[in-house]
Write a protein that holds these residues in place. Sequence first.
Motif, PDB file in Angstrom:
ATOM      1  N   VAL A 117       0.853  -1.196   0.000  1.00  0.00           N
ATOM      2  CA  VAL A 117       0.000   0.000   0.000  1.00  0.00           C
ATOM      3  C   VAL A 117       0.884   1.240   0.000  1.00  0.00           C
ATOM      4  N   TRP A 118       1.914   1.218   0.825  1.00  0.00           N
ATOM      5  CA  TRP A 118       2.871   2.327   0.866  1.00  0.00           C
ATOM      6  C   TRP A 118       3.544   2.515  -0.492  1.00  0.00           C
ATOM      7  N   LEU A 119       3.936   1.400  -1.124  1.00  0.00           N
ATOM      8  CA  LEU A 119       4.576   1.488  -2.436  1.00  0.00           C
ATOM      9  C   LEU A 119       3.625   2.074  -3.477  1.00  0.00           C
ATOM     10  N   LEU A 120       2.370   1.630  -3.470  1.00  0.00           N
ATOM     11  CA  LEU A 120       1.395   2.174  -4.415  1.00  0.00           C
ATOM     12  C   LEU A 120       1.221   3.673  -4.215  1.00  0.00           C
ATOM     13  N   ASP A 121       1.317   4.117  -2.965  1.00  0.00           N
ATOM     14  CA  ASP A 121       1.264   5.551  -2.687  1.00  0.00           C
ATOM     15  C   ASP A 121       2.491   6.243  -3.257  1.00  0.00           C
ATOM     16  N   GLN A 122       3.679   5.649  -3.055  1.00  0.00           N
ATOM     17  CA  GLN A 122       4.903   6.226  -3.586  1.00  0.00           C
ATOM     18  C   GLN A 122       4.876   6.306  -5.114  1.00  0.00           C
ATOM     19  N   LEU A 123       4.195   5.345  -5.747  1.00  0.00           N
ATOM     20  CA  LEU A 123       4.112   5.324  -7.204  1.00  0.00           C
ATOM     21  C   LEU A 123       3.036   6.255  -7.749  1.00  0.00           C
ATOM     22  N   GLY A 124       2.284   6.914  -6.853  1.00  0.00           N
ATOM     23  CA  GLY A 124       1.254   7.842  -7.281  1.00  0.00           C
ATOM     24  C   GLY A 124      -0.019   7.185  -7.754  1.00  0.00           C
ATOM     25  N   LEU A 125      -0.286   5.938  -7.303  1.00  0.00           N
ATOM     26  CA  LEU A 125      -1.446   5.192  -7.779  1.00  0.00           C
ATOM     27  C   LEU A 125      -2.534   5.026  -6.725  1.00  0.00           C
ATOM     28  N   LEU A 126      -2.214   5.265  -5.457  1.00  0.00           N
ATOM     29  CA  LEU A 126      -3.146   4.917  -4.399  1.00  0.00           C
ATOM     30  C   LEU A 126      -4.431   5.733  -4.472  1.00  0.00           C
ATOM     31  N   ASP A 127      -4.313   7.020  -4.784  1.00  0.00           N
ATOM     32  CA  ASP A 127      -5.520   7.846  -4.840  1.00  0.00           C
ATOM     33  C   ASP A 127      -6.490   7.364  -5.911  1.00  0.00           C
ATOM     34  N   GLN A 128      -5.950   6.845  -7.024  1.00  0.00           N
ATOM     35  CA  GLN A 128      -6.820   6.332  -8.078  1.00  0.00           C
ATOM     36  C   GLN A 128      -7.554   5.070  -7.649  1.00  0.00           C
ATOM     37  N   LEU A 129      -7.006   4.363  -6.679  1.00  0.00           N
ATOM     38  CA  LEU A 129      -7.581   3.094  -6.230  1.00  0.00           C
ATOM     39  C   LEU A 129      -8.545   3.255  -5.061  1.00  0.00           C
ATOM     40  N   ARG A 130      -8.563   4.432  -4.459  1.00  0.00           N
ATOM     41  CA  ARG A 130      -9.476   4.640  -3.321  1.00  0.00           C
ATOM     42  C   ARG A 130     -10.915   4.459  -3.788  1.00  0.00           C
ATOM     43  N   GLY A 131     -11.683   3.800  -2.966  1.00  0.00           N
ATOM     44  CA  GLY A 131     -13.040   3.450  -3.359  1.00  0.00           C
ATOM     45  C   GLY A 131     -13.133   2.064  -3.956  1.00  0.00           C
ATOM     46  N   SER A 132     -11.956   1.459  -4.251  1.00  0.00           N
ATOM     47  CA  SER A 132     -11.928   0.108  -4.825  1.00  0.00           C
ATOM     48  C   SER A 132     -11.440  -0.930  -3.830  1.00  0.00           C
ATOM     49  N   PHE A 133     -11.104  -0.516  -2.607  1.00  0.00           N
ATOM     50  CA  PHE A 133     -10.573  -1.481  -1.652  1.00  0.00           C
ATOM     51  C   PHE A 133     -11.182  -1.281  -0.275  1.00  0.00           C
ATOM     52  N   LEU A 134     -11.034  -2.316   0.552  1.00  0.00           N
ATOM     53  CA  LEU A 134     -11.429  -2.266   1.957  1.00  0.00           C
ATOM     54  C   LEU A 134     -10.168  -2.235   2.803  1.00  0.00           C
ATOM     55  N   GLU A 135     -10.148  -1.359   3.782  1.00  0.00           N
ATOM     56  CA  GLU A 135      -9.005  -1.235   4.687  1.00  0.00           C
ATOM     57  C   GLU A 135      -9.218  -2.151   5.881  1.00  0.00           C
ATOM     58  N   MET A 136      -8.264  -3.046   6.118  1.00  0.00           N
ATOM     59  CA  MET A 136      -8.359  -3.970   7.243  1.00  0.00           C
ATOM     60  C   MET A 136      -7.699  -3.356   8.476  1.00  0.00           C
ATOM     61  N   ARG A 137      -8.459  -3.249   9.550  1.00  0.00           N
ATOM     62  CA  ARG A 137      -7.952  -2.598  10.747  1.00  0.00           C
ATOM     63  C   ARG A 137      -7.650  -3.574  11.881  1.00  0.00           C
ATOM     64  N   ASN A 138      -8.126  -4.801  11.765  1.00  0.00           N
ATOM     65  CA  ASN A 138      -7.945  -5.768  12.848  1.00  0.00           C
ATOM     66  C   ASN A 138      -7.730  -7.171  12.294  1.00  0.00           C
ATOM     67  N   MET A 139      -7.165  -8.017  13.144  1.00  0.00           N
ATOM     68  CA  MET A 139      -7.047  -9.446  12.879  1.00  0.00           C
ATOM     69  C   MET A 139      -7.507 -10.192  14.126  1.00  0.00           C
ATOM     70  N   GLU A 140      -8.203 -11.307  13.913  1.00  0.00           N
ATOM     71  CA  GLU A 140      -8.741 -12.067  15.035  1.00  0.00           C
ATOM     72  C   GLU A 140      -8.582 -13.553  14.749  1.00  0.00           C
ATOM     73  N   ILE A 141      -7.945 -14.268  15.670  1.00  0.00           N
ATOM     74  CA  ILE A 141      -7.801 -15.723  15.558  1.00  0.00           C
ATOM     75  C   ILE A 141      -8.608 -16.363  16.674  1.00  0.00           C
ATOM     76  N   THR A 142      -9.527 -17.252  16.277  1.00  0.00           N
ATOM     77  CA  THR A 142     -10.368 -17.971  17.226  1.00  0.00           C
ATOM     78  C   THR A 142     -10.042 -19.452  17.145  1.00  0.00           C
ATOM     79  N   ASP A 143      -9.801 -20.084  18.274  1.00  0.00           N
ATOM     80  CA  ASP A 143      -9.444 -21.504  18.314  1.00  0.00           C
ATOM     81  C   ASP A 143     -10.396 -22.208  19.277  1.00  0.00           C
ATOM     82  N   GLY A 144     -11.125 -23.186  18.760  1.00  0.00           N
ATOM     83  CA  GLY A 144     -12.072 -23.909  19.600  1.00  0.00           C
ATOM     84  C   GLY A 144     -13.194 -23.040  20.124  1.00  0.00           C
ATOM     85  N   GLY A 145     -13.576 -22.012  19.366  1.00  0.00           N
ATOM     86  CA  GLY A 145     -14.674 -21.140  19.770  1.00  0.00           C
ATOM     87  C   GLY A 145     -14.270 -19.987  20.660  1.00  0.00           C
ATOM     88  N   ARG A 146     -12.985 -19.882  21.022  1.00  0.00           N
ATOM     89  CA  ARG A 146     -12.527 -18.795  21.886  1.00  0.00           C
ATOM     90  C   ARG A 146     -11.459 -17.976  21.167  1.00  0.00           C
TER      91      ARG A 146
END
Length: 416
Positions: free
Chosen positions: A51-80
């Motif tokens: 994502v940082w590289l795409l910004d450096q290449l001047g492409l990120l603004d053109q892609l806004r609206g085409s992606f979802l930003e992931m803010r979290n990760m969650e691992i559940t094992d055995g229901g917990r």
Amino acid sequence: MSAQVCVVGGGPAGLTLGLELARRGTRVVVVEQSGHFNRSFRGESVSPDSVWLLDQLGLLDQLRGSFLEMRNMEITDGGRTVLTADFSTFPYPHPYPVELPQPALLTVLAEEGARHEGFTLLRRATAVELLRDGDTVTGVRCSGPDGPVDIHAALTVAADGRFSKVREMSGLSYTKIPLDRDVVWLKLPFPAEWDDTTYRVRIKGEHHGLFIPTHPDDVRVGFNIPKGGLKALRAEGIGALHRRLDELAPELSDAVRAEIRGWSDTSMLDIFTTLVPEWSMPGLLLIGDSAHTLSPILGQGVNHAIIDAVTLAPMIAPVLGDGPADHAALMPVLRDFQQRREGSIARSRGLQLRQERMFALSGTMAVAGRRALYRLVDRSPALKQKILAGAYFQLQEPLTASGRPADRPTPTKAGV
């Protein structure tokens, strides 16, 4: 046709390389066998570094609206829940991975490339033979809708993916290492119970599933089966797939029955990694998955494809001239490129293989140990950041207290 560089494969690696070479005044032809970019179940996970590289290449603004930003990760094992990660706590300019459909990314890359006179995208063309002069590759012969096309080039770059035909035709040696599982992929409507900014990993015993929000309002689901186990699973009927999803994500039970009526509604990914000792020979170089196939864990395929391209372009552009190819000057540059990239790829591969082994644990004691290890990491923010930084933040410099990057990346540190 003739060009300074012929790139075989119009995926993220090939089109990024074509664009970056054209921006430097290099004449480049990108060969793509498909007539469109509508690819299903291709890598959509783009790491924060890319994502940082795409910004450096001047492409990120053109892609806004085409992606979802992931803010979290969650691992559940055995229901917990055993491990969570909040990407906003990572002190980098671009801390969030994104889910970006390949058609959007490839379209922007192709359109930007077309703005440059030296860029040609040859669609519906399939590489069928390498052109050679003795031991040196001098281009590629393609089969197209209007007949055969020979493309002569000082350098041919194979960016044609994990099942690379160019790699096979080259004779470069490689080792394909199958992992213990394959993955069945499918796509479902996004459940109302979930937010669309979280990666979810669900584990139960030796079974696990990846649940990835997908733009605009779907969820991609990948669940493991034993290596070569698709035939046995299909023999149980489509109900076996439904029950597997019930086990891992009951929130999707209704959707999977409504949407997945037969096996044609799914896709199977053969999981393996590829080790290629030498990525180059006179006149030819492998990049992306053709040089270093990775597993889908943590979405590293697209990441390393883009980094390969951005690293390579400024290295080879100054060496390529309009005259005859100077392979004596070019070969050391190609070897240097491999050296620069191998360490980063090895770190990503090692992390992926450790996670693959963790997911595959099945005995009572082994499963208990896995849960304990995840909880240990979860309780230690420093350890959590160290582990995830190895996958997601190999290029970006941490922000200082003022909110600015500590310094600009150098080729030695960043590989770009």
